[in-house]
Design a protein around this motif. Structure first.
Motif, PDB file in Angstrom:
ATOM      1  N   THR A  78     -10.570  -3.796 -12.018  1.00 50.03           N
ATOM      2  CA  THR A  78     -10.212  -4.399 -10.728  1.00 50.03           C
ATOM      3  C   THR A  78      -9.021  -3.675 -10.100  1.00 50.03           C
ATOM      4  OG1 THR A  78     -11.002  -6.565 -11.462  1.00 50.03           O
ATOM      5  CG2 THR A  78      -9.438  -6.524  -9.611  1.00 50.03           C
TER       6      THR A  78
ATOM      7  N   THR B  62      -9.998  -0.097  -8.978  1.00 49.55           N
ATOM      8  CA  THR B  62     -10.808  -0.142  -7.756  1.00 49.55           C
ATOM      9  C   THR B  62      -9.918  -0.360  -6.539  1.00 49.55           C
ATOM     10  OG1 THR B  62     -12.705  -1.020  -8.994  1.00 49.55           O
ATOM     11  CG2 THR B  62     -12.705  -1.312  -6.583  1.00 49.55           C
ATOM     12  N   ARG B  63      -8.912  -1.249  -6.686  1.00 53.06           N
ATOM     13  CA  ARG B  63      -7.961  -1.502  -5.594  1.00 53.06           C
ATOM     14  C   ARG B  63      -7.206  -0.213  -5.222  1.00 53.06           C
ATOM     15  NH1 ARG B  63      -2.335  -4.999  -6.297  1.00 53.06           N
ATOM     16  NH2 ARG B  63      -1.257  -4.053  -4.482  1.00 53.06           N
TER      17      ARG B  63
ATOM     18  N   GLU C 157      -9.568   2.479  -3.424  1.00 57.43           N
ATOM     19  CA  GLU C 157      -9.872   2.178  -2.024  1.00 57.43           C
ATOM     20  C   GLU C 157      -8.659   2.437  -1.135  1.00 57.43           C
ATOM     21  OE1 GLU C 157     -11.225  -1.801  -2.068  1.00 57.43           O
ATOM     22  OE2 GLU C 157     -13.198  -1.310  -2.930  1.00 57.43           O
ATOM     23  N   ALA C 158      -7.469   2.036  -1.618  1.00 59.96           N
ATOM     24  CA  ALA C 158      -6.254   2.229  -0.812  1.00 59.96           C
ATOM     25  C   ALA C 158      -5.919   3.715  -0.678  1.00 59.96           C
ATOM     26  CB  ALA C 158      -5.084   1.468  -1.440  1.00 59.96           C
TER      27      ALA C 158
ATOM     28  N   GLU D 289       0.791  -1.214   0.000  1.00 57.82           N
ATOM     29  CA  GLU D 289       0.000   0.000   0.000  1.00 57.82           C
ATOM     30  C   GLU D 289       0.841   1.291   0.000  1.00 57.82           C
ATOM     31  OE1 GLU D 289      -2.932  -0.156   3.068  1.00 57.82           O
ATOM     32  OE2 GLU D 289      -4.210  -1.530   1.935  1.00 57.82           O
TER      33      GLU D 289
END
Length: 1285
Positions: free
Chosen positions: A1207, A1210-1211, A1214-1215, A1181
């Protein structure tokens, strides 16, 4: 009825001297009356005065005053005042024979009104000899007769009407010349002077009758010019002119503009006539005229022993002004002082010049209506005194001139026909000599380094003086010792034929001195050459016992007079001293401002000198110029080099000599000590070799002041320029040091560089020496076997003097750096103390150079320090570890991280063992190790190191110690590199606040704190605050460190980055190009910071769509980082990602063409490599890892892999929302990317609308990212309308 008021006066020439005056008067009146018109006869009263002709005894002259006006038959003289009129006059002396020719008994006579040439005004008393000639010269635009005539109704002309009775024994004459401004004459001062001299030849012959001059205004300028020329004329040239100065006894000067007069109004009057010929003359006589200034100096000098009476006006004169009604220029303008007292007076002492003010303006100052006028009575009294005293004085002058030996030039050297330059020095000597008003002012001294050309200047000055004044004696006295001085005086006694000179009992010093003091023997110039030793002039030269020695009697030994007392202080004599030492120079001239420093030649003059001594063709011009620069313009060195080249021309030309000279100090010493060629214009006892010449000065100083010689030996071990006085004290007080350094300054072996206020010390004095003098000193030290002694002393002093290198010592370091660099070159074998001193200097110098961004030189010197301390002190000595630690920091700054890590680990291990875990030196090593680990991407270990260092320093040093704040900053940096932005920001704010408080706002460490805070703000998307920080850091760094310091370039780069993130691409590109250019120059092409600059430039180019150039930049950055940092370094992975981005961008823009070239595939490979490395090195992250995820998603979408792309995006979203926040620009970027990957759908459109709204608020509407998102949203809305959704 005859008129009673004054009328114009005409001159009649051509009258026969054989006729009595009364007959000529009657004939002339009859002739005039015969030509008068009937109506004129009753109105015209003709008055005639017959006077002798000045020019010959066969003619007479008549002065005719026509009361009632000029008769009509002479009206042409009114129309043309410069013309003449002829007529016949009957002659009563024709005899009784009738020849039948009616014209034979008539005489042709001439009338004129201009009075050009000389006109005698009255007949002297016939029964007494003529005592003197009185010559009156009128001024500019004046009239030879009328200018002296009163304004009263009787129109008395005092020179004629009054002096004929008050000075009847003199021949009084007026001199007329064409000075009318209305005429188109082109005469200059020189032309008028020549004209006067020519007329004087006609009226004076070679007689020795005394001369009195009376001059008004410009007439005095002509007079001065004539007398100057007369002094320069010999008997062989023209005896009449040569005798003028001797015959001149006194002069009355009325309002003479010696320093110029106000001519503004006259210039305006002539302005309407383009190129009026009188403009040149006006330029010569205007205020502050250079020509008049030069003439004044000469004139003042030659009239010192003449009687001078200067009258000056105290009433102002109206200027000329154009009268529009009469169309004429009249004196109706403003009042001005035409010739003020400063210009009218020669400014000689009162004993030489009487100064009398007159209550009159410039014109009326010479017009006296009656004998009781104050001006006339003063003039009359002076002239009467002249007449009483002049015959004896002038006769004595001529008698002495006939009996004494002819003056000569005793300079023992020939004149240099190719003498070069020195115009300013020669002019200054002449200015002091000619301008001297008191006897003490008649001395001048030339002081300077040996070989700088003092004697050559003196030789040239002597010859020029003789040219200007052929009657002047010129003596040459070599004053290096008493014997040579005495020899010179003996030669003078022989040349001037002094009685008693051959008597062995005669005091030759006093004999010559007395002759020189007697002004009747004429003017003289004495050159006192090589007066280098003040003890010579303090030596007893003779006795002072009531003149017994001077009389040739047996002298007593009661009171010996010093040699200096036999240099006369006489107004008619000049002395020019040459000396290397300021003390004898000042003691001999008595006035500090009469000492002239002779400096080396300028490049142009030195080159001309070289060309005059040896052949220089066009092809060798450049080498010749370099040679004189190398020889520093020292004339003796240039002359010696030219002589060597000339003697060895078959083997050595200028280029070869220059090459030999530059090869080594040994060659320089040999060439400058060569004694084969000699200069015939140097004394035979004085060496023509430069080094030998200077070493004589060294020896003299060593004998008289050995401590000064020691100081010179020490100074020659440092750099030749900017030697600060405090490093030379060696335990002395400032006063003691001043006395020791004094001889070196006085001999010009060193020079003082005054600084108003040193950055290092108030009123710090810096010293410097010529490089050739330094060379000669080293050779002298070598000759005495003292080189190693003084080298060790220099090392000891510099080890104690060179500071630590911290910011507060930079000014001192900057001053001492050339000297530390110099002494670091000295060999220190077999002397451990010297080796350790050298190591100390090397350690501190290397640290300072590192802080200045000079990394390569810092590394070289730093390694020498480590080696020396290891050998003398051992591997684990704390001083050795200091050098090791410093070297590690230098290596880290150069991007040599692995070797730097080794150095810091060694230093840390050694300190922990020797000093303990919490000793400040140990903690410094902990911090340094943490920094090099951070630069290698080893963030976790680096963070641990920085936390340990911070904890230890807070405990040992306190919260606000600069070292503690450095640890705070370093911890903030490693936290930022790990994406821990909030904690990093807190650290940087703490560091900045503390640094501002402890170090100040402009300290380099404070500026680093500002920059670091700006960087973490940028990472958090706080662009405006970040920009402000980076602009502050840049401005401060440019001021404190310079434009090209690495830290300044870092600030340039940081500012470029924040500008790019704000969409200010052009300004950002300019910043990154500046950064790259500077980094390549200062750090090198492969330094990690240079590669960062390459990468940043590539990014901003990509943002602007310049993909090909951007790709080249990113490929270069990637290749360089892989080599310098390794494949897995975070910066390498960033380059991988950046290259992928530009490849992807090219794919998006070029479509299927680039797709077929495999750009997307290469981009995907780059992104997958970057992602894999980032996840492994930085974590899943880390912001950089998330950037790699996002980039991979973008390229997958470009290849149609929409599900995988969505995908990934989206990852990332969110992070980033969790780590950076909803409004962070990077979060908004992934929001836009996610919306874009899902296409034009109603549920996605709201996501894009939210993105546009957030970007508008965070970035501003005009930001490119905002505009891009807005355009996409608008397109989607149109598409949705078309689809009917």
């Amino acid at each position: 009825m005859a008129a009673t008021k004054k009328g114009p006066v005409l001159r009649v020439t051509g009258l026969a001297a054989s006729q009595p005056d009364h007959e000529l008067t009657a004939l002339l009146k009859a002739a005039i009356n015969d030509n008068l018109a009937n109506e004129e006869k009753s109105k015209t009263d003709v008055r005639v005065a017959v006077v002798p002709s000045c020019y010959n005894d066969e003619e007479k002259v008549a002065l005719v005053e026509c009361r009632g006006g000029v008769p009509a038959f002479l009206s042409e003289l009114i129309a043309d005042p410069l013309g003449e009129s002829q007529m016949e006059m009957g002659d009563t002396d024709t005899g009784d024979t009738d020849t039948g020719d009616t014209d034979m008994g008539d005489t042709d006579i001439n009338f004129d009104q201009h009075f050009f040439g000389f006109t005698q005004l009255y007949t002297p008393t016939p029964d007494a000899p003529v005592v003197a000639d009185v010559i009156a010269i009128t001024g500019l635009d004046g009239h030879a007769y009328d200018s002296w005539r009163g304004e009263g109704s009787l129109g008395r002309m005092w020179l004629r009407n009054f002096l004929c009775k008050d000075l009847p024994c003199c021949r009084t004459m007026i001199y007329g010349y064409n000075s009318k401004l209305s005429s188109h004459g082109v005469d200059t001062i020189m032309d008028y002077g020549r004209g006067l001299l020519e007329e004087l030849k006609k009226v004076r012959g070679t007689e020795e009758r005394p001369l009195f001059f009376i001059a008004h205004s410009f007439g005095g300028i002509i007079l001065a010019h004539c007398l100057v020329k007369a002094v320069q004329t010999t008997e062989d040239d023209h005896p009449t002119i040569a005798s003028l100065h001797k015959a001149t006894y006194g002069m009355l000067l009325f309002g003479i503009p010696h320093r110029g007069l106000v001519v503004d109004d006259i210039q305006k009057m002539l302005a309407g006539e383009h190129g009026h010929p009188r403009r040149e003359l006006l330029g010569q006589i205007k205020k502050k005229s250079d020509l008049l200034a030069l003439q004044l100096d000469d004139f003042r000098n030659l009239v010192r022993d003449r009687k001078v009476v200067s009258f000056y006006e105290t009433v102002q004169t109206r200027q000329l002004q154009f009268d529009s009604e009469s169309k004429r220029w009249t004196r109706t303008g403003d009042f001005v002082t035409a010739v003020d007292s400063d210009s009218a007076l020669l400014q000689l002492p009162d004993a030489m010049e009487e100064k009398i003010p007159l209550d009159a303006d410039h014109s009326m100052i010479v017009k006296f209506d009656n004998k009781n006028a104050r001006g006339y009575s003063s003039a009359r009294d002076k002239l009467r005194q002249f007449a009483r005293d002049a015959p004896r004085v002038v006769a004595d002058r001529f008698a002495r001139a006939q009996n004494r030996p002819k003056s000569c030039n005793m300079v023992p050297f020939p004149r240099d026909s190719a003498f070069v330059g020195r115009r300013d020095v020669l002019a200054k000597i002449g200015e002091i000599h000619r301008g001297s008003a008191l006897p003490s002012h008649s001395r001048v001294a030339l002081v300077g380094l040996g070989g700088v050309g003092k004697s050559q200047i003196a030789i040239e000055y002597a010859y020029r003086t003789r040219e200007a004044a052929p009657d002047m004696w010129v003596f040459w006295v070599h004053a290096s010792n008493v014997a040579r001085f005495k020899q010179a005086y003996q030669e003078i006694a022989v040349r001037v034929e002094l009685p008693g000179r051959d008597d062995p009992k005669t005091d030759i010093f006093r004999l010559v001195h007395n002759w020189l003091c007697d002004e009747r023997n004429g003017r003289w110039l004495m050159i006192v050459d090589n007066a280098d030793d003040d003890r010579v002039f303090a030596s007893p030269g003779a006795t002072d016992s009531s003149g017994s020695a001077a009389q040739g009697l047996e002298p007593t030994r009661e009171a010996a007079a010093p040699l200096a007392s036999f240099l006369p202080q006489a107004a008619h004599g000049w002395i020019l001293v040459t000396s290397r030492d300021l003390i004898p120079a000042v003691n001999l001239v008595g006035e500090g401002h009469n000492v002239i420093e002779v400096k080396p030649m300028g490049e142009r003059d030195a080159l001309t000198l070289l060309k005059s001594k040896t052949q220089v063709d066009k092809s060798s011009e450049g080498d010749a110029r370099e040679l004189v620069k190398t020889l520093e313009g020292i004339p003796l060195a240039v002359t010696q080099a030219a002589a060597y080249i000339t003697v060895n021309k078959l083997m050595v030309d200028i280029a070869a000599y220059l090459k030999l000279f530059r090869e080594s100090e040994e060659n320089q010493a040999h060439l400058l000590n060569n004694k084969e060629a000699r200069d015939i214009r140097r004394d035979a006892t004085v060496s023509s070799a430069v080094i030998t010449t200077w070493q004589l000065s060294f020896e003299q100083i060593r004998k008289t002041r050995p401590e000064a010689a020691d100081l010179l030996s020490l100074m020659t071990m440092f750099d030749r320029q900017g030697i600060p006085e405090h490093v030379l004290y060696e335990g002395r007080s400032k006063l003691q040091f001043a006395e020791v350094v004094g001889p070196l300054l006085r001999f010009s072996l060193i020079r003082a560089q005054a600084r108003e206020q040193s950055e290092m010390r108030l009123q710090e004095q810096l010293f410097e020496m010529h490089s050739l003098v330094q060379l000669a000193t080293r050779e002298w030290v070598k000759l005495h076997g003292q080189v190693s002694v003084w080298q060790r002393a220099a090392l000891r002093i510099m080890a104690a003097a060179f500071p630590s290198g911290q910011h507060e010592t930079w000014a001192a370091c900057r001053t001492l750096l050339p000297h530390s660099t110099k002494v670091l070159g000295y060999s220190t074998e077999k002397n451990d103390e010297a080796r350790l001193n050298r190591a100390t200097i090397a350690t501190n110098t290397a640290w300072y150079l590192m802080l200045m961004g000079q990394y390569a030189e810092a590394e070289r010197i730093g390694r020498s320090a480590v080696a020396a301390r290891e050998e003398v002190l051992g591997l684990e000595h704390p001083y050795t570890l200091i050098s090791v630690s410093n070297l590690g920091t230098v290596l880290s700054r150069q991007g040599k991280y692995e070797e730097a890590e080794v150095m810091h680990r060694r230093a840390l291990e050694g300190y922990e063992k020797a000093l303990g875990l919490e000793y400040p030196y140990t903690l410094t090593s902990v911090s340094n190790l943490g920094s090099v680990l951070e630069r290698q991407g080893k963030y976790e270990e680096a963070e641990a190191m920085h936390r340990r260092a911070l904890e230890g320093r807070e405990k040992a040093l306190g919260l606000e110690h600069p070292d503690t704040l450095t640890s705070v900053s370093n911890l903030g940096l490693v936290l930022e590199r790990q994406g821990k932005y909030e904690e990093a920001e807190a650290m940087h704010r703490r560091d900045l606040e503390g640094s501002e408080k402890v170090l100040g706002l402009e300290h380099p460490d404070t500026l680093t704190s500002v920059s670091n805070l700006g960087s973490v703000l940028l990472s958090q998307g706080k662009y405006e605050e970040a920009e402000a920080m980076h602009r502050r850091a840049l401005e401060g760094s440019e001021k404190a460190l310079g434009l090209e310091h690495p830290d300044t370039l870092t600030s340039v780069s940081n500012l470029g980055s924040v500008l790019e993130r704000q969409g200010k691409y052009e300004e950002a590109e300019a910043m990154h190009r500046r950064d790259l250019e500077g980094s390549e120059k200062v750090l090198g092409l492969e330094h990690p910071d240079t590669l960062t600059s390459v990468s940043n430039l590539g990014s901003v180019l990509s943002r602007q769509g310049k993909y090909e150039e951007a790709e080249a930049m990113h490929r270069r950055a990637l290749e360089g980082r892989e080599k310098a940092l390794g494949l897995k370094h975070p910066d390498t992975l960033t380059s991988v990602s950046n290259l992928g981005s530009v490849l992807s961008s090219q794919g998006n823009n070029l479509g299927s063409v680039l797709l077929s070239q495999g750009k997307y595939e290469e981009a995907e490979a780059m992104y997958r490599r970057a992602l894999e490395g980032s996840e492994k090195v930085l974590g899943l992250e880390h912001p950089d890892t998330l950037t790699s995820v996002s980039n991979l998603g973008s390229v997958l979408w470009s290849q149609g892999q929409f599900a995988d792309a969505e995908t990934l995006e989206t990852r990332v979203r969110e992070a980033r929302k969790r780590i950076l926040g909803d409004d962070h620009p990077d979060t908004l970027t992934v929001m836009a990317n996610l919306a874009f990957t899902q296409g034009c759908k109603l549920e996605v459109m709201s996501l894009m609308e939210a993105c546009v709204q957030a970007r508008t608020q965070v970035l501003r509407p005009s930001h490119p990212d905002t505009e891009s998102s807005t355009a996409t949203l608008n397109r989607w809305r149109l598409e949705s309308l078309d689809l009917g959704t």
